[in-house]
Write a protein that holds these residues in place. Sequence first.
Motif, short mmCIF file in Angstrom:
data_model
loop_
_atom_site.label_atom_id
_atom_site.label_comp_id
_atom_site.label_asym_id
_atom_site.label_seq_id
_atom_site.Cartn_x
_atom_site.Cartn_y
_atom_site.Cartn_z
N UNK A 85 50.08 -29.19 -9.15
CA UNK A 85 50.06 -30.32 -9.63
C UNK A 85 49.69 -30.62 -11.10
N UNK A 86 50.51 -31.58 -11.71
CA UNK A 86 50.38 -31.85 -13.11
C UNK A 86 49.34 -33.09 -13.57
N UNK A 87 48.06 -32.74 -14.06
CA UNK A 87 47.12 -33.83 -14.07
C UNK A 87 47.66 -34.80 -15.22
N UNK A 88 48.75 -34.36 -16.02
CA UNK A 88 48.99 -35.29 -17.13
C UNK A 88 48.25 -34.95 -18.25
N UNK A 89 47.12 -34.60 -18.50
CA UNK A 89 46.33 -34.07 -19.61
C UNK A 89 45.47 -33.12 -19.24
N UNK A 90 45.14 -32.25 -20.27
CA UNK A 90 43.91 -31.19 -20.00
C UNK A 90 42.78 -31.86 -19.56
N UNK A 91 42.20 -31.55 -18.50
CA UNK A 91 41.11 -31.92 -17.78
C UNK A 91 39.84 -31.00 -17.31
N UNK A 92 38.70 -31.35 -17.20
CA UNK A 92 37.62 -30.29 -16.73
C UNK A 92 37.78 -30.42 -15.36
N UNK A 93 38.01 -29.07 -14.55
CA UNK A 93 38.22 -28.93 -13.28
C UNK A 93 36.58 -28.58 -12.66
N UNK A 134 36.32 -26.80 0.87
CA UNK A 134 35.82 -27.40 -0.51
C UNK A 134 35.52 -26.49 -1.16
N UNK A 135 35.98 -26.16 -2.39
CA UNK A 135 35.85 -24.94 -3.46
C UNK A 135 35.10 -25.50 -4.72
N UNK A 136 34.26 -25.34 -4.97
CA UNK A 136 33.65 -25.65 -6.40
C UNK A 136 34.20 -24.57 -7.26
N UNK A 137 34.79 -25.02 -8.52
CA UNK A 137 35.35 -24.10 -9.46
C UNK A 137 34.87 -24.92 -10.88
N UNK A 138 35.18 -23.86 -11.77
CA UNK A 138 34.84 -24.21 -13.15
C UNK A 138 35.88 -23.80 -14.15
N UNK A 139 36.44 -24.71 -14.80
CA UNK A 139 37.80 -24.45 -15.56
C UNK A 139 38.24 -25.63 -16.17
N UNK A 140 39.32 -25.58 -16.92
CA UNK A 140 39.90 -26.58 -17.40
C UNK A 140 41.62 -26.23 -17.52
N UNK A 141 42.55 -27.51 -17.50
CA UNK A 141 43.74 -27.21 -17.62
C UNK A 141 44.42 -28.68 -17.30
N UNK A 142 45.57 -28.67 -17.75
CA UNK A 142 46.49 -29.76 -17.30
C UNK A 142 47.06 -29.49 -15.81
N UNK A 143 47.40 -28.48 -15.49
CA UNK A 143 48.10 -28.00 -14.27
C UNK A 143 47.14 -27.19 -13.42
N UNK A 144 47.16 -27.41 -12.25
CA UNK A 144 46.28 -26.71 -11.34
C UNK A 144 47.21 -26.00 -10.04
N UNK A 145 47.20 -24.85 -9.76
CA UNK A 145 48.06 -24.32 -8.56
C UNK A 145 47.43 -23.70 -7.84
N UNK A 146 47.77 -23.94 -6.50
CA UNK A 146 47.34 -22.90 -5.59
C UNK A 146 48.43 -21.96 -5.50
#
Length: 722
Positions: A85-93, A134-146
Amino acid sequence: MRFTARERGRPHRAAVLVLIVAVLAGWLVSVAAAPAAHAATLLSQGKPATASTSEGASTPASAAVDGDAGTRWSSAFADPQWLQVDLGTTSTISQVVLNWESAYATGYQIQVSDNAQSWQTVYSTTTGTGGVQTIPVSGSGRYVRLNGTARVGGYGYSLWEFQVSGTPGTDSGGGTAGPGVTKVTGSQGNWQLTVDGAPYQVKGLTWGPPVAEAATRMPDLHAMGVNTVRTWGTDGTTKPLLDAAAANGIKVINGFWLQPGGGPGSGGCVNYVTDANYRATMLSQIQQWVTAYRDHPGVLMWSVGNESILGMQNCFSGTELEQQRVAYTKFVEQAAQAIHVIDPNHPVTSTDAWTGAWPYYKAYAPDLDLYAVNAYRNACGVKQDWIAGGYTKPYIVTESGPPGEWEMPNDANGVPGQPTDVQNRDGYTAAWNCIVGHTGVALGATLFNYGTENDFGGVWFNLDPGNEKRLSYYAVRKLYSGQTGGNTPPVISSMTLSRTSDVPAGGTFTINANTADPDGDQITYDVRFSSKYVDNNSAITPAKFTGTGPFTVTAPQSLGVWKVYLYAHDGHGNVGIETRSFRVVPPPVAGTDVALHATATASSYQATGDGAPFTPSLATDGNNATRWASDWSDPQWLQVDLGRSVAFNHVQLVWEAAYGKAYDLQVSDDGTNWRTVYSTTTGDGGVDDLGVTATGRYVRMSGTQRGTGWGYAMYEFGVYAP
């Protein structure tokens, strides 16, 4: 607080009150002391989603981020697969929720990226259990992939919902202006294209060389004044082309190929009404590559499909043809909508080979930002077609130049005449002037073709076949940059052949040509052949010739209409090329063909296939356009009964492409006992003229080794008596 059964009693009321007060006081103190918490925001819902594959049209990638737990994405039944999924901008996940259908992953990673190319893994497991995870994660990016690596069961991967939560970036991805933003601006009849707000007229060429050559060739295009190149396909190999274009101030119209692409006579057939899997697969690929390249500074716009509406006439007819054209255009609309969601910064068009496709766009693809058409001889008619159609969108011409093979009248040999170098030069100029003459509506063109192939189509259209520049190269340079002068090609002002309709196979003919070089350079020549109209081979091969003008040329052995090309080289990277057609016929033979219309028999003949049956009698009918053809095996024979014993002194075998490499020529008085009068193991097809003196009633070609993978095929079997 929970009591066991043993502890259940009736406590004193005062004690209970004291306990409650103490607990409340402690809670209030802790709340007052704690900092305010920020709840995570659901970032993924409704955002552009792509996937490695989709099982079908009803389970697209977008269904996993639509907020509806009753719809789902499902992949093909293979490992690995991915959904992003493309979040549209770099975000904190901070959290990912996977709501699996029964087809879940036991092994997968959650990955983040800023560019959809380089990925960082923020979670990984090999013991996934399905259900809702439900998975807690720590990272940042514009795109998130399974990224799924191991499935449970024999199905694919399937998610009801793929939810990514965290803190959004400052830009929501709404398409604000920035480097490389292309817009169609203006109003009816007064449109223009802009890049980063500045007016932009497409001065382009279609791109022909391998992508690997982009870095070395883009400077030449830039020097010509070219600002745009057009491609027909976009995939994982496109980035070097975009990089080289951007480095030289050039933009790319990125095409997406759809069946049946290529207009009349080409492209595969697909059923857009019923083939949901094809539509889903192509839509997923389009989304994938738009996502990958949308931020690249080399992108000008996206073009979905090429000549498919016209090309469908090769696949369907009647009512079904109309249904398919409508279904195809609706798919183009679906693609345009998907591209706009992913990339609001670049417009979308679709091109076809005739303006007759535009009514379909008008009715069924309203989300196209502009139209496109490939127009050669009709380049100067597009304006009137647009006016007559009452269209409300601008257009570009995505291929144009001098008339194509399909638009030229036939010459005396029944094949299309080819424009001269001078006519080609003038054709590009006329087409461009008509296009830009439609001010405020036609936004430019990508003329055809910046290519180096030195074959039939390359000589017809390429500006620099064999890496030598034509007159048309310099014409386009002048149109785009205003440059004139410099060393330019030799000009062949006239070219004639001594024979055009009856050149004997293996015989000779003469080329006369008037050639001059505007710079006074010494000219060298070579002569080449094309068998395009003989066997559909597009290659142009060297011919045997003598002289420096006139030129004595040895004709090919195979019958049919050939093209001869005269090349004039100036030694400075320029070339003039002219071509004419000539017909190769069997060499004349003295005497009487006693086999003409005589009874012929054979070991076998092809009874089925295009043009079949190919019976033995077709080899003695006196018609060089009909033939006998055998089964595809050795040995085979063809014999003719002369009706009586005849003394003859010559045999002529006129082979089709499927010739005999090893064969014997035999005669017989009774059709049973044979004697060999000629034998070869080095036959090379074409016409075999054999000076054989013999007497007999029956004459037979007995083939023992074929020259090709097909059988034996012969146009004529002539036996000549003095």
